[in-house]
Design a protein around this motif. Structure first.
Motif, PDB file in Angstrom:
ATOM      1  N   MET A   1       0.850  -1.187   0.000  1.00  0.00           N
ATOM      2  CA  MET A   1       0.000   0.000   0.000  1.00  0.00           C
ATOM      3  C   MET A   1       0.890   1.244   0.000  1.00  0.00           C
ATOM      4  O   MET A   1       1.725   1.395   0.886  1.00  0.00           O
ATOM      5  N   VAL A   2       0.680   2.084  -0.988  1.00  0.00           N
ATOM      6  CA  VAL A   2       1.466   3.315  -1.095  1.00  0.00           C
ATOM      7  C   VAL A   2       0.483   4.488  -1.128  1.00  0.00           C
ATOM      8  O   VAL A   2      -0.410   4.522  -1.983  1.00  0.00           O
ATOM      9  N   ARG A   3       0.658   5.437  -0.204  1.00  0.00           N
ATOM     10  CA  ARG A   3      -0.357   6.493  -0.074  1.00  0.00           C
ATOM     11  C   ARG A   3      -0.492   7.337  -1.342  1.00  0.00           C
ATOM     12  O   ARG A   3      -1.605   7.669  -1.771  1.00  0.00           O
ATOM     13  N   ALA A   4       0.648   7.712  -1.945  1.00  0.00           N
ATOM     14  CA  ALA A   4       0.586   8.570  -3.145  1.00  0.00           C
ATOM     15  C   ALA A   4      -0.218   7.886  -4.252  1.00  0.00           C
ATOM     16  O   ALA A   4      -0.971   8.537  -4.983  1.00  0.00           O
ATOM     17  N   GLU A   5      -0.065   6.577  -4.324  1.00  0.00           N
ATOM     18  CA  GLU A   5      -0.786   5.810  -5.349  1.00  0.00           C
ATOM     19  C   GLU A   5      -2.293   5.782  -5.028  1.00  0.00           C
ATOM     20  O   GLU A   5      -3.140   5.894  -5.919  1.00  0.00           O
ATOM     21  N   MET A   6      -2.620   5.662  -3.746  1.00  0.00           N
ATOM     22  CA  MET A   6      -4.042   5.681  -3.337  1.00  0.00           C
ATOM     23  C   MET A   6      -4.664   7.015  -3.770  1.00  0.00           C
ATOM     24  O   MET A   6      -5.747   7.056  -4.348  1.00  0.00           O
ATOM     25  N   LEU A   7      -3.944   8.101  -3.454  1.00  0.00           N
ATOM     26  CA  LEU A   7      -4.464   9.433  -3.762  1.00  0.00           C
ATOM     27  C   LEU A   7      -4.601   9.619  -5.277  1.00  0.00           C
ATOM     28  O   LEU A   7      -5.584  10.199  -5.766  1.00  0.00           O
ATOM     29  N   ARG A   8      -3.613   9.122  -6.004  1.00  0.00           N
ATOM     30  CA  ARG A   8      -3.665   9.243  -7.469  1.00  0.00           C
ATOM     31  C   ARG A   8      -4.921   8.541  -8.001  1.00  0.00           C
ATOM     32  O   ARG A   8      -5.643   9.059  -8.847  1.00  0.00           O
ATOM     33  N   ARG A   9      -5.209   7.366  -7.413  1.00  0.00           N
ATOM     34  CA  ARG A   9      -6.379   6.609  -7.885  1.00  0.00           C
ATOM     35  C   ARG A   9      -7.690   7.303  -7.511  1.00  0.00           C
ATOM     36  O   ARG A   9      -8.668   7.214  -8.245  1.00  0.00           O
ATOM     37  N   VAL A  10      -7.692   7.967  -6.362  1.00  0.00           N
ATOM     38  CA  VAL A  10      -8.907   8.702  -5.972  1.00  0.00           C
ATOM     39  C   VAL A  10      -9.152   9.831  -6.981  1.00  0.00           C
ATOM     40  O   VAL A  10     -10.264  10.028  -7.464  1.00  0.00           O
ATOM     41  N   LYS A  11      -8.061  10.550  -7.321  1.00  0.00           N
ATOM     42  CA  LYS A  11      -8.194  11.681  -8.256  1.00  0.00           C
ATOM     43  C   LYS A  11      -8.649  11.197  -9.628  1.00  0.00           C
ATOM     44  O   LYS A  11      -9.416  11.861 -10.320  1.00  0.00           O
ATOM     45  N   ALA A  12      -8.150  10.007 -10.015  1.00  0.00           N
ATOM     46  CA  ALA A  12      -8.458   9.511 -11.369  1.00  0.00           C
ATOM     47  C   ALA A  12      -9.841   8.855 -11.453  1.00  0.00           C
ATOM     48  O   ALA A  12     -10.327   8.552 -12.536  1.00  0.00           O
ATOM     49  N   HIS A  13     -10.476   8.647 -10.293  1.00  0.00           N
ATOM     50  CA  HIS A  13     -11.733   7.901 -10.253  1.00  0.00           C
ATOM     51  C   HIS A  13     -12.888   8.797 -10.700  1.00  0.00           C
ATOM     52  O   HIS A  13     -13.297   9.705  -9.977  1.00  0.00           O
TER      53      HIS A  13
END
Ligand SMILES: Cc1cc2nc3c(=O)[nH]c(=O)nc-3n(C[C@H](O)[C@H](O)[C@H](O)COP(=O)(O)OP(=O)(O)OC[C@H]3O[C@@H](n4cnc5c(N)ncnc54)[C@H](O)[C@@H]3O)c2cc1C
Length: 528
Positions: A1-13
């Motif tokens: 789990m990588v936080r920056a990746e989580m945030l990127r996916r939220v933005k792209a959703h």
């Protein structure tokens, strides 16, 4: 789990999420695992770190709750014992069977506790952890060498489960992610958005690392904010009446010499009718808890002096070598999210079963319950949410879903055993960078590799995340944790790309928080 990746996916959703879950404790993360494993599209938001609330501050028991049996709550005990068994099967690397000794001082106690614990055995059915038995005085003292022998007649031994709450939580968050959920820490929900029909259709949240605000849409929003669920309910309906009757419980941590054997001590009735446990935990002795009604809800609750004195005095009644203030290595407090079912102010008389409420705007609040029953609570909540949100019917699969880390045994990795199937990867990290094998602090078994691991793969963002929840150093020995903060901050800064100012600020912030884990005039305090 990588936080920056989580945030990127939220933005792209771009689509509407099926579920947005508020709260990253046992209840919220349990809901995320449940919904994601049914195939739903899930976003979980936690305002601080996963487990910062009550879910890292429990007594660490996976249990049916012997005291609820004494209150006649058979259905609750049966359900919790069943969940205990399911968790034991799905997270075998974290849940271990623990024997408990209930000392008896007269024949009536032998009979009463013996009969009660036989019922407890029966209720566990096929999920039994072992049969309770009656022990003689001699056998009792062999099991608990520090128990006072005066007037002791014997004891009853029974079996329950024990675990590391914060580690199970991070493994559950990883499971949710592996099942397709996005789980984001340091993301506080500050507004619920509504459509023209006054129904909730999403949330606004703030990334506390950048202060950036986000809006996310969902078919159903679940409020799993634990003791804080009333403040989220008020975001939906400013006039909502409080449903939480908060009660604080504390634990004191001592050296192993106060419980120098494998068994735990269970005192079924203290002077004010509570239960007190003394449990061997991670090489130390954990003693608690209390049940003190409180008005002010804080993310970092503080142990009251009278609670500390109560635990010391009660333990002193039973232990031949009694613990003193000076022996306390750490103290931690947690808040029970007890649901107000009547007007009683006596929170320890309230039932521990969970409550689900769906308000006029479709906000689903799930609260109450226990760590042990998180899976069942999540199943109920998602079933109800599916019906309310007109989502497609999909059955719950978590009864047979292995939790991240379970599976391949980690017995060969000694101190890394609790990482389960991740232990091998941690060992590989150590093999590649040998200095990571060094202990973080000589007083505790944790190693530098765990800091790197937590920052790289478990979304630890601060020194506190590592010292309080990815490892349990702050809970086990507050002084050792403070002494470790500078080195942990340096390692994290390298991993997270932070500068010297960040390191200094982290050490300062950690020292402030850690003061809550010290007891004045304790060993930890004096060493400071
Ligand atoms: C002293 C004590 C001992 C216990 N011992 C045991 C035990 O041995 N065994 C057992 O089974 N149970 C035990 N329990 C009960 C168990 O710990 C709790 O029932 C459980 O942890 C509650 O989990 P939760 O997720 O509902 O709440 P929490 O863990 O408090 O999680 C709620 C989360 O919501 C977050 N949040 C709040 N507002 C927002 C917002 N606006 N936006 C985003 N996030 C938000 C909070 O930061 C918090 O992390 C114990 C409880 C206490 C207090």
């Amino acid at each position: 789990m990588v936080r920056a990746e989580m945030l990127r996916r939220v933005k792209a959703h771009e689509k509407v999420w099926d579920f947005i879950i508020i709260g990253g404790g046992a209840t919220g993360v349990g809901c995320a695992v449940d919904a994601a494993s049914r195939g739903f599209d899930v976003l979980l938001l936690e305002q601080n770190d996963f487990g910062k609330g009550t879910s890292s501050r429990s007594t660490k028991l996976v249990h049916g709750g012997v005291r609820y049996l004494a209150q006649g709550n058979v259905a609750l005990v049966r359900e919790a014992l069943r969940e205990r068994g399911i968790l034991f099967e799905n997270a075998a690397h974290l849940v271990k069977i623990q024997s408990f000794v209930v000392p008896c001082y007269n024949l009536w106690q032998n009979f009463f506790y013996g009969a009660g614990l036989k019922t407890y055995d029966l209720l566990s059915g096929r999920f039994s952890f072992g049969k309770s038995k009656i022990l003689s005085k001699k056998a009792t003292l062999k099991k608990l060498p520090n128990l006072k022998s005066e007037n002791l007649r014997g004891s009853i031994v029974y079996f329950d489960g024990q675990f590391d709450d914060a580690r199970l939580l991070i493994n559950l968050a990883t499971t949710a992610f592996e099942q397709g959920a996005i789980v984001l820490n340091y993301a506080k929900v500050f507004e619920l958005t509504k459509n023209a029909q006054n129904k909730i259709n999403g949330v606004k949240f703030r990334d506390s690392e950048t202060n950036q605000e986000f809006c996310a849409k969902a078919k159903i929003v679940i409020n799993a904010a634990g003791a804080f669920c009333d403040s989220v309910r008020k975001l939906s309906d400013a006039d909502a009446a409080r449903i939480i009757s908060a009660s604080q419980g504390i634990h004191l941590v001592f050296d192993k010499s106060f419980l120098p054997a494998e068994s735990a001590l269970m005192i079924p009735k203290t002077s004010d009718g509570r239960v007190l446990f003394a449990i061997p935990w991670q090489g130390k002795t954990l003693i608690g808890t209390t049940d003190t009604p409180i008005e002010k809800l804080e993310l970092e609750p503080k142990a009251l002096d009278e609670e500390i004195e109560f635990v010391l005095a009660t333990a002193g009644n039973y232990l031949a070598k009694p613990p003193n203030r000076a022996d306390i290595l750490s103290v931690f407090a947690g808040i029970r999210p007890l649901v107000r079912k009547d007007k009683t102010k006596n929170t320890h008389a309230l039932a521990r079963d969970h409550t689900i409420e769906i308000d006029e705007s479709n906000l689903l609040t799930i609260t109450g319950g226990k760590w042990t029953t998180y899976r069942r609570m999540a199943e109920d909540a998602i079933d109800k949410a599916i019906a309310k949100g007109n989502l497609s019917e999909k059955s719950c699969v978590t009864k047979d879903l292995l939790i991240h880390g379970s599976g391949a045994g980690a017995k060969n990795f000694e101190d890394l055993e609790m990482y389960g199937s991740d232990a091998e990867k941690l060992q590989k990290l150590i093999d590649e960078i040998p200095y990571l094998d060094e202990k973080i602090h000589p007083a505790l078994p944790y190693r530098l590799a765990e800091v790197v691991w937590a920052a790289r793969f478990e979304m630890a963002r601060s020194v506190e995340d590592v010292l309080a929840r990815r490892t349990r150093m702050l809970f086990l020995d507050a002084r050792a944790a403070i002494e470790s903060a500078p080195q942990v901050a340096e390692i994290m800064a390298r991993e997270l790309g932070k500068d010297k100012d960040w390191v200094n600020a982290q050490i300062r912030e950690f020292n402030t928080i850690a003061q809550n884990y010290f007891v004045k005039n304790s060993t930890a305090d004096e060493r400071g």
